[in-house]
Write a protein that holds these residues in place. Structure first.
Motif, PDB file in Angstrom:
ATOM      1  N   ALA A   1      88.859   3.266 -54.468  1.00 18.85           N
ATOM      2  CA  ALA A   1      90.298   2.999 -54.539  1.00 18.85           C
ATOM      3  C   ALA A   1      90.471   1.481 -55.338  1.00 18.85           C
ATOM      4  CB  ALA A   1      90.748   2.983 -53.004  1.00 18.85           C
ATOM      5  N   ARG A   2      91.511   1.415 -55.845  1.00 15.55           N
ATOM      6  CA  ARG A   2      91.884   0.158 -56.456  1.00 15.55           C
ATOM      7  C   ARG A   2      93.120  -0.537 -56.352  1.00 15.55           C
ATOM      8  NH1 ARG A   2      92.088   0.112 -63.271  1.00 15.55           N
ATOM      9  NH2 ARG A   2      92.405  -2.327 -63.484  1.00 15.55           N
ATOM     10  N   LYS A   3      93.229  -2.148 -56.115  1.00 18.61           N
ATOM     11  CA  LYS A   3      94.300  -2.731 -56.250  1.00 18.61           C
ATOM     12  C   LYS A   3      94.393  -3.731 -57.446  1.00 18.61           C
ATOM     13  CE  LYS A   3      95.367  -5.316 -52.533  1.00 18.61           C
ATOM     14  NZ  LYS A   3      95.771  -5.532 -51.182  1.00 18.61           N
ATOM     15  N   GLY A   4      94.874  -3.850 -58.301  1.00 20.84           N
ATOM     16  CA  GLY A   4      94.845  -4.758 -59.629  1.00 20.84           C
ATOM     17  C   GLY A   4      93.232  -4.768 -59.811  1.00 20.84           C
ATOM     18  N   MET A   5      92.542  -6.197 -59.758  1.00 23.82           N
ATOM     19  CA  MET A   5      91.284  -6.322 -60.263  1.00 23.82           C
ATOM     20  C   MET A   5      90.334  -5.753 -59.298  1.00 23.82           C
ATOM     21  SD  MET A   5      91.343  -7.534 -63.304  1.00 23.82           S
ATOM     22  CE  MET A   5      89.698  -8.368 -63.447  1.00 23.82           C
ATOM     23  N   ASP A   6      90.834  -5.409 -58.091  1.00 24.79           N
ATOM     24  CA  ASP A   6      89.470  -5.267 -56.871  1.00 24.79           C
ATOM     25  C   ASP A   6      89.691  -3.708 -56.475  1.00 24.79           C
ATOM     26  OD1 ASP A   6      89.437  -8.018 -56.355  1.00 24.79           O
ATOM     27  OD2 ASP A   6      91.343  -8.099 -55.493  1.00 24.79           O
ATOM     28  N   TYR A   7      88.121  -3.423 -56.428  1.00 20.68           N
ATOM     29  CA  TYR A   7      87.891  -1.972 -55.873  1.00 20.68           C
ATOM     30  C   TYR A   7      87.247  -1.897 -54.619  1.00 20.68           C
ATOM     31  CZ  TYR A   7      88.753  -0.687 -60.855  1.00 20.68           C
ATOM     32  OH  TYR A   7      89.391  -0.721 -61.925  1.00 20.68           O
ATOM     33  N   TRP A   8      87.774  -0.769 -53.739  1.00 24.31           N
ATOM     34  CA  TRP A   8      87.098  -0.558 -52.565  1.00 24.31           C
ATOM     35  C   TRP A   8      86.489   0.669 -52.366  1.00 24.31           C
ATOM     36  CZ3 TRP A   8      90.509  -2.646 -47.857  1.00 24.31           C
ATOM     37  CH2 TRP A   8      89.611  -2.741 -46.781  1.00 24.31           C
ATOM     38  N   ILE A   9      85.110   0.698 -52.292  1.00 21.86           N
ATOM     39  CA  ILE A   9      84.419   2.062 -52.334  1.00 21.86           C
ATOM     40  C   ILE A   9      84.038   2.334 -51.027  1.00 21.86           C
ATOM     41  CG2 ILE A   9      82.337   3.213 -53.060  1.00 21.86           C
ATOM     42  CD1 ILE A   9      82.309   1.083 -55.687  1.00 21.86           C
ATOM     43  N   CYS A  10      84.413   3.494 -50.454  1.00 18.04           N
ATOM     44  CA  CYS A  10      83.977   4.118 -49.197  1.00 18.04           C
ATOM     45  C   CYS A  10      83.120   5.345 -49.384  1.00 18.04           C
ATOM     46  CB  CYS A  10      85.532   4.502 -48.611  1.00 18.04           C
ATOM     47  SG  CYS A  10      85.092   5.153 -46.735  1.00 18.04           S
ATOM     48  N   ALA A  11      82.033   5.424 -48.548  1.00 20.01           N
ATOM     49  CA  ALA A  11      81.168   6.457 -48.696  1.00 20.01           C
ATOM     50  C   ALA A  11      80.954   7.154 -47.512  1.00 20.01           C
ATOM     51  CB  ALA A  11      79.817   5.910 -48.976  1.00 20.01           C
ATOM     52  N   ARG A  12      80.726   8.547 -47.421  1.00 17.88           N
ATOM     53  CA  ARG A  12      80.486   9.269 -46.381  1.00 17.88           C
ATOM     54  C   ARG A  12      79.410  10.309 -46.425  1.00 17.88           C
ATOM     55  NH1 ARG A  12      85.403  13.995 -46.715  1.00 17.88           N
ATOM     56  NH2 ARG A  12      84.631  15.065 -48.517  1.00 17.88           N
ATOM     57  N   ASP A  13      78.627  10.677 -45.516  1.00 17.66           N
ATOM     58  CA  ASP A  13      77.629  11.206 -45.366  1.00 17.66           C
ATOM     59  C   ASP A  13      77.858  12.895 -45.664  1.00 17.66           C
ATOM     60  OD1 ASP A  13      77.879  12.115 -42.974  1.00 17.66           O
ATOM     61  OD2 ASP A  13      76.834  10.781 -41.964  1.00 17.66           O
ATOM     62  N   GLY A  14      76.770  13.718 -45.605  1.00 16.84           N
ATOM     63  CA  GLY A  14      76.799  15.093 -45.530  1.00 16.84           C
ATOM     64  C   GLY A  14      77.591  15.706 -44.482  1.00 16.84           C
ATOM     65  N   ARG A  15      77.514  14.957 -43.130  1.00 15.69           N
ATOM     66  CA  ARG A  15      78.273  15.520 -41.994  1.00 15.69           C
ATOM     67  C   ARG A  15      79.714  15.252 -42.075  1.00 15.69           C
ATOM     68  NH1 ARG A  15      73.276  12.641 -39.057  1.00 15.69           N
ATOM     69  NH2 ARG A  15      74.156  11.128 -40.072  1.00 15.69           N
ATOM     70  N   GLY A  16      80.087  14.510 -43.169  1.00 16.33           N
ATOM     71  CA  GLY A  16      81.618  14.146 -43.194  1.00 16.33           C
ATOM     72  C   GLY A  16      81.977  12.946 -42.746  1.00 16.33           C
ATOM     73  N   SER A  17      81.027  12.124 -41.934  1.00 15.10           N
ATOM     74  CA  SER A  17      81.212  10.870 -41.277  1.00 15.10           C
ATOM     75  C   SER A  17      81.249   9.647 -42.446  1.00 15.10           C
ATOM     76  CB  SER A  17      80.356  10.471 -40.342  1.00 15.10           C
ATOM     77  OG  SER A  17      80.306  11.558 -39.423  1.00 15.10           O
ATOM     78  N   VAL A  18      82.319   8.773 -42.387  1.00 15.87           N
ATOM     79  CA  VAL A  18      82.135   7.751 -43.201  1.00 15.87           C
ATOM     80  C   VAL A  18      80.862   6.711 -42.639  1.00 15.87           C
ATOM     81  CG1 VAL A  18      83.505   5.625 -43.947  1.00 15.87           C
ATOM     82  CG2 VAL A  18      84.523   7.665 -43.428  1.00 15.87           C
ATOM     83  N   VAL A  19      80.258   6.613 -43.519  1.00 13.58           N
ATOM     84  CA  VAL A  19      78.749   5.555 -43.174  1.00 13.58           C
ATOM     85  C   VAL A  19      79.106   4.099 -43.671  1.00 13.58           C
ATOM     86  CG1 VAL A  19      77.425   7.572 -43.120  1.00 13.58           C
ATOM     87  CG2 VAL A  19      77.821   6.692 -45.367  1.00 13.58           C
TER      88      VAL A  19
END
Length: 306
Positions: free
Chosen positions: A144-162
């Motif tokens: 995800a992005r807002k202006g010059m900043d980026y936010w990265i969110c990761a999840r595992d194979g079980r569908g849980s955000v890690v």
């Protein structure tokens, strides 16, 4: 496989999460500090009293785009080449609108205690590996992005955000070493990192397991990885494994290639936490790491990211 991106924000955590992460995180210290410095983030960038692992990168980067053309010639010294290891093909797929919306909602919940709002960022990329070796590995990422900043969110194979990680000028502009990399391929989160322009391929390998291809996106790479398991000492306190390297998760080997040529192997040439580091121009010491009387000429030279 390559595509495109650049670096989001610190955020506070509830007490229980903050305490757990404080135990698991390797403290990142200011560039004048004498304490050995490690530049590997664990899932969240911010916990109270812990500086962001990836600070502000004041560079303009477009939204994610394919990068099929060869990377430009390297301007940094390279390590010796060796045989290209076998690797599993990086097979990924884009998430549907419905899948992306569900992933985004999970990321908003995961980051709800942040001082910033994940919901205020625009999703520009959502993808996942078709298959990973085990469910506990990171499998999908939402960028995800807002202006010059980026936010990265990761999840595992079980569908849980890690985990989540942030990149951009609003994150933490204080550290002078922030725009540079300690190695041609630098890990900045549990399952992602950055690489210099000449790198065209990145692989990761857990001890005793197969080599896996990472996905490259305009200076950032993503791969199915997981954080090292903690052990307990005699007092029952968590102890994090330590490989003595900066930007390399314990138990993992990261390799970078310029075409077919291996130019970085963290198992052989990983940046050591016991050394000091200077800027690429060799005019200033940026990271001391407890080295006595460091000078730009006697310290390891860092790499330009872009």
């Amino acid at each position: 496989m390559t595509d495109s991106i650049t670096p989001p924000p610190d955020h506070d955590l509830p007490g229980t999460v903050r305490n757990r992460q404080r135990d698991e995180l390797v403290a990142i210290v200011d560039h004048e500090a004498e304490t050995p410095r490690r530049r590997l983030a664990v899932p969240l960038l911010a916990a109270a009293a812990v500086l962001a692992v990836v600070a502000g990168l004041a560079v303009a980067v477009p939204a994610l785009r394919d990068k099929d053309e060869p990377a430009p010639a390297a301007t940094q010294p390279k390590v010796a080449a060796s045989k290209k290891p076998p690797a599993q093909p990086a097979k990924t797929r884009q998430l549907s609108a419905a899948q992306t919306a569900a992933f985004r909602s999970a990321c908003i919940t995961f980051t709800q205690y942040s001082s910033d709002s994940f919901a205020s960022y625009e999703v520009i990329e959502a993808f996942e590996y078709v298959e990973t070796a085990r469910p506990s590995l990171a499998k999908g990422w939402l960028v995800a992005r807002k202006g010059m900043d980026y936010w990265i969110c990761a999840r595992d194979g079980r569908g849980s955000v890690v985990g989540d990680s942030g990149f951009g000028p609003a994150v933490s502009p204080a550290g002078k070493d922030v725009p540079y990399l300690f190695a041609p391929v630098d890990q900045r989160g549990v399952s992602s990192g950055m690489y210099i322009p000449s790198i065209t391929r990145v692989t990761v390998q857990h001890t005793g397991e197969a080599v896996v291809e990472a996905v490259l996106k305009d200076g950032f790479w993503f791969a199915p990885m997981e954080d090292a398991k903690l052990r307990r000492d005699s007092k029952g306190q968590p102890v994090r494994p330590d490989n003595g390297l900066i930007g390399v998760a314990p138990g993992w080997t990261i390799r970078g290639y310029d075409g077919a040529k291996l130019v970085y192997d963290s198992a052989k040439n990983g940046p050591q936490v016991a050394k000091c580091y200077s800027n690429p121009a060799v005019t200033e010491v940026l990271v001391i790491n407890g080295v006595k009387n460091p000078t730009p000429a006697t310290c390891q030279k860092m790499f330009d990211w872009r």
